[in-house]
Design an enzyme around this catalytic site. Structure first.
Site, PDB file in Angstrom:
ATOM      1  N   ASP A 225       0.817  -1.199   0.000  1.00  0.00           N
ATOM      2  CA  ASP A 225       0.000   0.000   0.000  1.00  0.00           C
ATOM      3  C   ASP A 225       0.859   1.261   0.000  1.00  0.00           C
ATOM      4  O   ASP A 225       1.877   1.309   0.678  1.00  0.00           O
ATOM      5  CB  ASP A 225      -0.872  -0.051   1.258  1.00  0.00           C
ATOM      6  CG  ASP A 225      -1.809   1.112   1.364  1.00  0.00           C
ATOM      7  OD1 ASP A 225      -2.787   1.138   0.619  1.00  0.00           O
ATOM      8  OD2 ASP A 225      -1.546   2.009   2.181  1.00  0.00           O
ATOM      9  N   GLU A 294       0.648  -0.256  -4.929  1.00  0.00           N
ATOM     10  CA  GLU A 294      -0.288   0.850  -5.090  1.00  0.00           C
ATOM     11  C   GLU A 294       0.473   2.138  -4.903  1.00  0.00           C
ATOM     12  O   GLU A 294       1.108   2.345  -3.872  1.00  0.00           O
ATOM     13  CB  GLU A 294      -1.417   0.780  -4.062  1.00  0.00           C
ATOM     14  CG  GLU A 294      -2.437   1.874  -4.262  1.00  0.00           C
ATOM     15  CD  GLU A 294      -2.877   2.542  -2.979  1.00  0.00           C
ATOM     16  OE1 GLU A 294      -4.087   2.740  -2.797  1.00  0.00           O
ATOM     17  OE2 GLU A 294      -2.023   2.899  -2.148  1.00  0.00           O
TER      18      GLU A 294
HETATM   19  C1  LIG Z   1       2.387   3.019   3.172  1.00  0.00           C
HETATM   20  C2  LIG Z   1       1.087   3.168   3.779  1.00  0.00           C
HETATM   21  O1  LIG Z   1       0.898   2.672   4.832  1.00  0.00           O
HETATM   22  N1  LIG Z   1       0.205   3.761   3.041  1.00  0.00           N
HETATM   23  C3  LIG Z   1      -0.814   4.154   3.692  1.00  0.00           C
HETATM   24  C4  LIG Z   1      -0.006   5.089   4.356  1.00  0.00           C
HETATM   25  O2  LIG Z   1      -0.783   5.520   5.333  1.00  0.00           O
HETATM   26  C5  LIG Z   1      -1.932   6.191   4.904  1.00  0.00           C
HETATM   27  C6  LIG Z   1      -2.556   6.644   6.102  1.00  0.00           C
HETATM   28  O3  LIG Z   1      -2.823   5.506   6.855  1.00  0.00           O
HETATM   29  C7  LIG Z   1      -2.845   5.316   4.179  1.00  0.00           C
HETATM   30  O4  LIG Z   1      -3.986   6.006   3.724  1.00  0.00           O
HETATM   31  C8  LIG Z   1      -2.069   4.760   3.078  1.00  0.00           C
HETATM   32  O5  LIG Z   1      -2.835   3.891   2.398  1.00  0.00           O
END
Ligand SMILES: CC(=O)N[C@H]1CO[C@H](CO)[C@@H](O)[C@@H]1O
Ligand SMILES: *[C@@H]1O[C@H](CO)[C@@H](O)[C@H](O)[C@H]1NC(C)=O
Ligand SMILES: *[C@@H]1O[C@H](CO)[C@@H](O)[C@H](O)[C@H]1NC(C)=O
Ligand SMILES: *[C@@H]1O[C@H](CO)[C@@H](O)[C@H](O)[C@H]1NC(C)=O
Ligand SMILES: *[C@@H]1O[C@H](CO)[C@@H](O)[C@H](O)[C@H]1NC(C)=O
Ligand SMILES: *[C@@H]1O[C@H](CO)[C@@H](O)[C@H](O)[C@H]1NC(C)=O
Ligand SMILES: *[C@@H]1O[C@H](CO)[C@@H](O)[C@H](O)[C@H]1NC(C)=O
Length: 587
Positions: A225, A294
């Site tokens: 993520d 992502e």
């Molecule tokens: C790398 C990650 O964790 N991405 C997330 C980073 O944090 C934000 C806030 O929690 C998320 O929205 C992202 O998806």
């Protein structure tokens, strides 16, 4: 009746040719589903989805035609950011169940032939994570797990000034002071989400161990993520302001040249892929373990996640998420916009790689609300028939809408309301009332729900199923791709395989043109088109045959044709006639 049997014959046909899957590179043509665990199925009656619920409802994925799903985070978390703040990667969030439940889910999925993937949040942990607590206490093993900075000297003594001008994504300084360490720590998101320090070998090792732990458990891959936030400038240099005259308050006031899309992030993804690929070889695992990334980044940066542009053997993500359809398929999109969205990806994708198509996620308004309810069929058609893999966000297969009644504490929550299984109390999601779940169920659940759509002769869901069934054909898995704009509102494309199997997909965005001449498409010399499947609002029925040079489609129509010659269409009609009578007499 006629159309049902055509469909039946067609299903038998595709089952017959299925089973030649390239087992190792299964992901190239996979049909992915995203489950949002809090909203999938509640078995405890607390209004929150859980893993036992997923096990109970997993047959739905098979029924809908998905072969893989990925789960939004299920790890233990204080839920300050709905699970994207992990406090323990080895414990399941108690709201969702236990590790045994998760193992049972993997076993159930395996019995259905469905792969399970995890969402994995590498950029930070929760401030309640044991690592952070130990790091704050300056314990030597954990000292460098996070990004710490002394701050700038304060000439008047007292607490040092902020290290630099970096701003958190949610606004305010990206730094928070910790008394016990007499230092600031970095958080690109909430203060409760301290950034991990990927320049620490201990962190890299801890995270790799964690991936391997879940690979050993049977997980088929990971979605990384917000990966582009992984590294920050080692020198902590100030970022440049867009407008140097103004006070820095918001994330968008700065150009993020030192906190986003750093080269080290790409190198890290490559090293992670290598680690996973090496592990597969070591363990003699026959199928690839998938890495999805992502990142909301420029196209050229996004493509760098596939592999090192200077050395294609240095592999990165199998699938960097492609959001082009979200950006380009808007309510008033014209054929050109769709074309631009598709080819922005296909023309920039490095050779040998595979495209993927995403039309929704937990972070985006639902298709029916973002575009318009009638256009859900077009979007599902495009996502499921373009070359490559498809990703469908839970609920899009039945055409769910955003629920505007969701309390406004997080604007993204309106598209995260519970799955609408049936028209009963709690929409089949829970034993509670539909307005007493963690987010209120959309009031349209009485008509927009899986059961009702399964019982209706034509529905969003039935159409969706017909498309996922088609995805198993050679034409959709391996066929070529020829896209043509027919006019500003109508576009079409063929997916042809070896001159033996092909489909023509036709979509009418709006407008008032008539009598399309589709002779520019290669239909293996056959002059008639036969409807294989059509959106529920289509003017066509399955089995209808039209002249290739004289087609009229309805408003918001989405149709998939195959090709027949005049002679074979007569033979087929006769065959269908007798089959119909046969089935009728002996049923
Ligand atoms: C790398 C990650 O964790 N991405 C997330 C980073 O944090 C934000 C806030 O929690 C998320 O929205 C992202 O998806
Ligand atoms: C960095 O930004 C801060 C806050 O705007 C400012 O006080 C500091 O002088 C800047 N540092 C450098 C080296 O420009
Ligand atoms: C943390 O440990 C380091 C290394 O031993 C030491 O230099 C530093 O002073 C310690 N910080 C605090 C606040 O004790
Ligand atoms: C980042 O990598 C690209 C591509 O290899 C290279 O052109 C660029 O100079 C690098 N940037 C930095 C700051 O090292
Ligand atoms: C690896 O697995 C294959 C079957 O998947 C098997 O034939 C082969 O013997 C295995 N090799 C080793 C070294 O275990
Ligand atoms: C929820 O719905 C039930 C049944 O329709 C109704 O009796 C109740 O008043 C509603 N509760 C709230 C908080 O709106
Ligand atoms: C597309 O739909 C519109 C509105 O129903 C219709 O007038 C038009 O003829 C359709 N376009 C084609 C090419 O059939």
């Amino acid at each position: 009746m006629k159309s049902k049997i055509t469909f039946l014959l067609f299903v038998i046909f595709i089952i017959a040719i299925h089973g030649q899957d390239d087992e190792k590179e299964w992901w190239r043509t996979a049909t992915f589903y995203q489950i949002y665990p809090r909203s999938f199925m509640d078995t405890t009656g607390n209004g929150i989805g859980d893993l036992k619920g997923m096990i109970q409802r997993l047959d739905h994925l098979k029924d809908a035609g998905f072969d893989t799903f990925w789960l939004s985070p299920i790890f233990k978390s204080p839920q300050k950011d709905t699970g994207y703040d992990v406090s323990d990667y080895y414990t399941i969030e108690p709201d969702y169940g236990t590790m045994d439940d998760f193992k049972a889910l993997i076993a159930k999925a395996k019995s259905l032939g469905i792969r399970v993937m995890l969402d994995f949040i590498p950029n930070h942990t929760s401030d309640e994570h044991e690592w952070f607590i130990k790091s704050c206490a300056n314990e030597s093993e954990f000292r460098d797990y996070y990004v710490w900075h002394d701050g700038q000297p304060n000439p008047e003594g007292g607490r040092p000034f902020l290290p630099n001008n970096w701003i958190s994504v949610f606004g305010g300084p990206a730094w928070t002071w910790v008394e016990s360490r007499q230092q600031y720590y970095l958080h690109q998101f909430l203060p409760g989400q301290p950034d991990l320090n990927y320049r620490s070998d201990n962190v890299v090792k801890a995270m790799s161990d964690m991936l391997i732990y879940y690979i050993d458990m049977g997980v088929a891959g990971f979605r990384l993520d917000a990966i582009n936030h992984l590294f920050e400038d080692a020198l902590f240099r100030n970022e440049t302001q867009w407008n140097p005259e103004e006070e820095i308050e918001n994330y968008d006031d700065l150009n993020h040249e030192h906190t986003k899309d750093l080269n080290e992030t790409f190198l890290f993804v490559y090293s992670w892929r290598k680690m996973i690929d090496d592990y597969i070889v070591q363990k003699n695992i026959s199928s690839d373990i998938l890495v999805m990334t992502e990142a909301y980044a420029s196209t050229s940066d996004t493509m760098r996640y596939y592999h090192d542009p200077t050395n294609p053997n240095v592999r990165g993500a199998h699938m960097p998420f492609n959001f082009q359809l979200i950006f380009n398929f808007q309510a008033n999109a014209k054929s050109e916009d769709i074309q631009r969205g598709i080819f922005e990806w296909l023309n920039n994708m490095p050779e040998g790689e595979t495209a993927n198509w995403v039309a929704g996620s937990h972070d985006h308004s639902r298709v029916a609300s973002r575009i318009m309810p009638e256009k859900i069929h077009m979007v599902n058609t495009v996502v499921l028939t373009l070359p490559g893999s498809s990703i469908t966000y839970m609920g899009e297969e039945i055409g769910m809408h955003d629920n505007k009644d969701v309390p406004n504490w997080d604007n993204r929550n309106k598209n995260r309301t519970p799955m609408q299984w049936n028209g009963g109390v709690g929409a089949g999601f829970t034993t509670r009332n539909a307005n007493e779940t963690w987010l209120p169920i959309h009031p349209n659940y009485l008509t927009v729900n899986l059961q009702a759509e399964t019982e209706r002769p034509r529905s969003t869901y039935k159409y969706f199923q017909s498309l996922t069934a088609l995805r198993k054909t050679n034409a959709l898995r391996k066929g070529d791709f020829d896209f043509k704009i027919i006019n500003e509102d109508v576009f079409g494309y063929t997916r042809n395989y070896n001159k033996e199997e092909g489909y023509l997909i036709l979509i009418n965005l709006s407008g008032s043109s008539h009598h399309l001449d589709l002779k520019a498409f290669d239909t293996f010399g056959k002059n008639k088109l036969r409807v294989v499947t059509a959106a529920p609002n289509s003017r066509f029925d399955v089995g209808d045959i039209v002249e290739k040079e004289h087609v009229t489609v309805g408003l918001y129509d989405a149709v998939v044709f195959d090709y027949v010659s005049s002679a074979s269409s007569v033979v087929l009609s006769i065959a269908l006639f007798f089959t119909t009578i046969f089935v009728y007499l002996f049923n």
